[in-house]
Design an enzyme around this catalytic site. Structure first.
Site, PDB file in Angstrom:
ATOM      1  N   HIS A   1      -7.223  13.644  -2.743  1.00  0.00           N
ATOM      2  CA  HIS A   1      -7.595  13.734  -4.153  1.00  0.00           C
ATOM      3  C   HIS A   1      -9.098  13.755  -4.385  1.00  0.00           C
ATOM      4  CE1 HIS A   1      -3.537  13.562  -5.516  1.00  0.00           C
ATOM      5  NE2 HIS A   1      -3.309  12.337  -5.080  1.00  0.00           N
TER       6      HIS A   1
ATOM      7  N   ASP B   1       0.808   5.849  -7.850  1.00  0.00           N
ATOM      8  CA  ASP B   1       2.007   6.653  -7.641  1.00  0.00           C
ATOM      9  C   ASP B   1       3.260   5.798  -7.543  1.00  0.00           C
ATOM     10  OD1 ASP B   1       1.546   9.511  -7.595  1.00  0.00           O
ATOM     11  OD2 ASP B   1       0.226   9.161  -5.900  1.00  0.00           O
TER      12      ASP B   1
ATOM     13  N   GLU C   1       4.385   4.811  -1.433  1.00  0.00           N
ATOM     14  CA  GLU C   1       3.966   4.988  -2.821  1.00  0.00           C
ATOM     15  C   GLU C   1       5.039   5.645  -3.690  1.00  0.00           C
ATOM     16  OE1 GLU C   1       0.515   7.506  -2.971  1.00  0.00           O
ATOM     17  OE2 GLU C   1       1.203   8.762  -1.321  1.00  0.00           O
TER      18      GLU C   1
ATOM     19  N   ARG D   1      -8.165   9.912   4.499  1.00  0.00           N
ATOM     20  CA  ARG D   1      -6.852  10.164   3.914  1.00  0.00           C
ATOM     21  C   ARG D   1      -6.656  11.677   3.924  1.00  0.00           C
ATOM     22  NH1 ARG D   1      -4.423   8.502  -1.965  1.00  0.00           N
ATOM     23  NH2 ARG D   1      -6.163   9.750  -2.744  1.00  0.00           N
TER      24      ARG D   1
END
Length: 258
Positions: free
Chosen positions: A45, A173, A147, A70
């Site tokens: 993200h 999430d 998540e 990530r």
């Protein structure tokens, strides 16, 4: 290069993790000097890509922080590539089943445990020539994200997969999957119950739970609960928080002149 995250976990301490959304080596260099134990480049993200990830790793190489990433998804190509680029830990989003967790570990580990292709183009520079492969399976950390409601339902099966060093909770999430407002610091009883179970199941298996937090207050609370890695928002969020505070104080204290 020793994995500081592993060392801190072995000592019983929690890891304080930075999160880089800004694609800048200079930003990474600044964050690496702020006292964090590890620094994670977010190419899911964040506004990062592979080249900016490498630049961030290069910038923080002279500081005692463990570089992690990530990845965008549970896909072997990008997982192997971030490890070859120097990641010592891989956080993987949306791991919902035992099969997906197994595939993630397979992508992270060299044979015989996994199927990672040999070619640590940059990671190999962290050790003596040719020695990286000897320790990579032990030193590099597989950290799937829990998540979603599906992941919670499969929690124990996911945690049973050999090679998982830790798990990482994405509170936003996770709450969203239960029909709640997406946010980082959760107070809902049903979510706290999930945290409690996760912490107990991790403790049974010697796995280290991590979580994303909105700031120091949430991080301290989660450490007290038993989380062993806490992330303090991200670099862009920290910058914006401080900037808004300072601008607000300046206007407030200007006597109406600003």
């Amino acid at each position: 290069m020793a994995n500081k995250v592993k060392q801190l976990w072995a000592s019983g301490k929690a890891v304080v993790n930075a999160w880089l959304a800004i694609p800048s080596g200079f930003s990474a260099e600044v964050m690496a000097q702020c006292g964090f134990d590890s620094v994670t480049v977010d190419i899911q993200h964040g506004v990062q890509d592979y080249q900016s990830m490498v630049a961030c790793f290069q910038a923080m190489n002279g500081h005692p922080v463990t570089p992690m990433v990530r990845v965008p998804w549970n896909e072997p190509g990008i997982i192997g590539k971030v490890l070859d680029g120097g990641a010592y830990g891989v956080i993987c989003p949306m791991v919902n089943t035992k099969e997906e967790a197994e595939a993630f570990v397979q992508s992270c580990k060299y044979p015989p445990r996994g199927t990672r292709s040999n070619g640590p183009i940059r990671a190999g520079m962290y050790g003596a020539g040719g020695s990286y492969q000897d320790t990579a399976n032990v030193e590099t950390l597989c950290i799937p994200m829990i998540e979603t409601r599906t992941a919670v339902e499969n929690m124990e099966a996911i945690l049973d997969v050999e090679g998982i060093a830790g798990v990482y909770v994405g509170p936003s999430d996770l709450g969203y999957s239960y029909g709640l407002v997406p946010k980082l610091d959760r107070e809902e009883p049903e979510i706290l119950k999930i945290y409690d179970k996760l912490l107990k199941e991790c403790d049974k298996r010697g796995i280290y739970p991590g979580i994303h937090c909105s700031g120091p207050a949430g991080a301290a609370k989660n450490i007290a609960m038993g989380f062993k890695l806490v992330t303090l928002l991200n670099d862009s969020g920290i910058m914006a928080t401080a900037a808004k505070q300072w601008v607000g104080e300046t206007r407030q204290n200007s006597g109406g002149k600003a």
